[in-house]
Design a protein around this motif. Structure first.
Motif, short mmCIF file in Angstrom:
data_model
loop_
_atom_site.label_atom_id
_atom_site.label_comp_id
_atom_site.label_asym_id
_atom_site.label_seq_id
_atom_site.Cartn_x
_atom_site.Cartn_y
_atom_site.Cartn_z
N LEU A 1 0.86 -1.18 0.00
CA LEU A 1 0.00 0.00 0.00
C LEU A 1 0.90 1.23 0.00
CD1 LEU A 1 -2.78 1.42 0.31
CD2 LEU A 1 -2.47 1.21 2.80
N VAL A 2 0.79 2.05 -1.05
CA VAL A 2 1.62 3.24 -1.17
C VAL A 2 1.05 4.36 -0.31
CG1 VAL A 2 2.52 5.00 -2.75
CG2 VAL A 2 2.36 2.60 -3.49
N LEU A 3 1.92 5.00 0.48
CA LEU A 3 1.50 6.08 1.37
C LEU A 3 2.07 7.41 0.90
CD1 LEU A 3 2.02 4.54 4.94
CD2 LEU A 3 -0.06 4.54 3.54
N VAL A 4 1.20 8.36 0.62
CA VAL A 4 1.58 9.75 0.37
C VAL A 4 1.19 10.52 1.62
CG1 VAL A 4 1.16 11.79 -1.04
CG2 VAL A 4 1.29 9.54 -2.12
N SER A 5 2.15 11.14 2.26
CA SER A 5 1.96 11.59 3.64
C SER A 5 0.96 12.70 3.82
CB SER A 5 3.30 12.03 4.23
OG SER A 5 3.75 13.23 3.62
N GLY A 6 0.73 13.51 2.77
CA GLY A 6 -0.10 14.70 2.93
C GLY A 6 0.74 15.91 3.28
N GLY A 7 0.15 17.08 3.12
CA GLY A 7 0.88 18.32 3.34
C GLY A 7 0.72 18.86 4.75
N LEU A 8 0.96 20.15 4.89
CA LEU A 8 0.82 20.80 6.18
C LEU A 8 -0.67 20.91 6.55
CD1 LEU A 8 3.32 23.76 5.70
CD2 LEU A 8 3.59 21.86 7.32
#
Length: 267
Positions: free
Chosen positions: A90-97
């Motif tokens: 499962l690929v995780l894109v962390s998100g921004g501020l």
């Protein structure tokens, strides 16, 4: 080509059944799926469709976005979805501020803590969480994890079979230290993805990636680094390109396969 995996986003307008049929017809047996079209088609139906066609799902894209309310429940659902699709990663894109925040260091530490909370569920489901560092231009709104070092530091808090790192050429090529670090990464590489950096940058940077060989990234150098690390898994071509999405899906798949082969020439 035995390692080639077609990432669904590369032919975004293609429906899931169309993509499955097109891959089968082209002799492609590995695909990477995205959560939104899977949900639109229905998780159980999607899992059966892919399984009955003899396709292997290499990754499910994407989850993360830990700055949003409800991140834990959404990521737990994503883990279950990956398991249902038999996707090992499962690929995780962390998100921004978070909205109104300037605390970049705090946001990064929150990502690390959030992933730690998800590890027991991912381990129980047999799913590896793949932390993906994105190009620094996305740090404010999309991904506060910008470098290989930042992603690896999070992954190394956990066993490699539970948390790894995504190698995406588009996001990492600018770092003059990354090839040597990737070569030493060992089993921390969870998935390897290809896309090229084309210039001049289009107005929509998010959808302005190129097929391998169409831009300025030395793909062979990345191949060598990943090989030295001992990674022998699938290699996805994941290209978001508005012009590409105007073309018929079968043409996009054929062009993607050609570009994949081209990226290995001259090694």
């Amino acid at each position: 080509m035995s390692r080639f995996s077609f990432n669904q986003i590369t032919a975004k307008p293609w429906t899931l059944p169309e993509m499955v049929a097109g891959c089968v017809a082209a002799g492609v047996d590995q695909v990477a799926l995205w959560r939104e079209p899977v949900a639109e088609y229905g998780l159980d139906r999607a899992a059966a469709l892919v399984r009955d066609a003899g396709l292997r799902v290499t990754t499910l894209c994407r989850s993360g976005f830990f700055q949003l309310p409800g991140w834990f429940d959404d990521n737990r659902r994503a883990i279950d979805e990956a398991a249902a699709l038999r996707a090992p990663v499962l690929v995780l894109v962390s998100g921004g501020l978070p909205e109104g925040s300037r605390d970049l260091a705090g946001a990064r530490e929150h990502v690390a803590d959030a992933i730690g909370r998800l590890v027991p569920d991912a381990a129980a489901a047999g799913v590896t969480l793949a932390v993906e560092p994105l190009h620094p231009m996305y740090a404010a709104d999309r991904c506060v994890i910008s470098t290989w070092d930042q992603a690896l530091a999070i992954a190394e808090r956990h066993p490699a079979e539970h948390v790894g790192v995504t190698v995406d050429t588009y996001h990492l090529w600018w770092d003059d230290t990354v090839l040597e670090k990737i070569a030493r990464a060992g089993d921390r590489i969870a998935i390897y993805q290809l896309a090229d950096w084309i210039t001049p940058l289009p107005a929509g940077v998010l959808t302005g990636r190129g097929l391998p060989g169409d831009g300025c990234i030395d793909m062979r150098a990345f191949h060598d680094a990943v090989d030295k690390a001992g990674y022998r898994g699938p290699i996805e071509v994941e290209v978001m390109n508005a012009d590409l999405w105007e073309r018929p899906g079968r043409d996009v798949l054929a062009a993607t396969m050609t570009s994949f082969e081209r990226s290995f020439r001259g090694r």
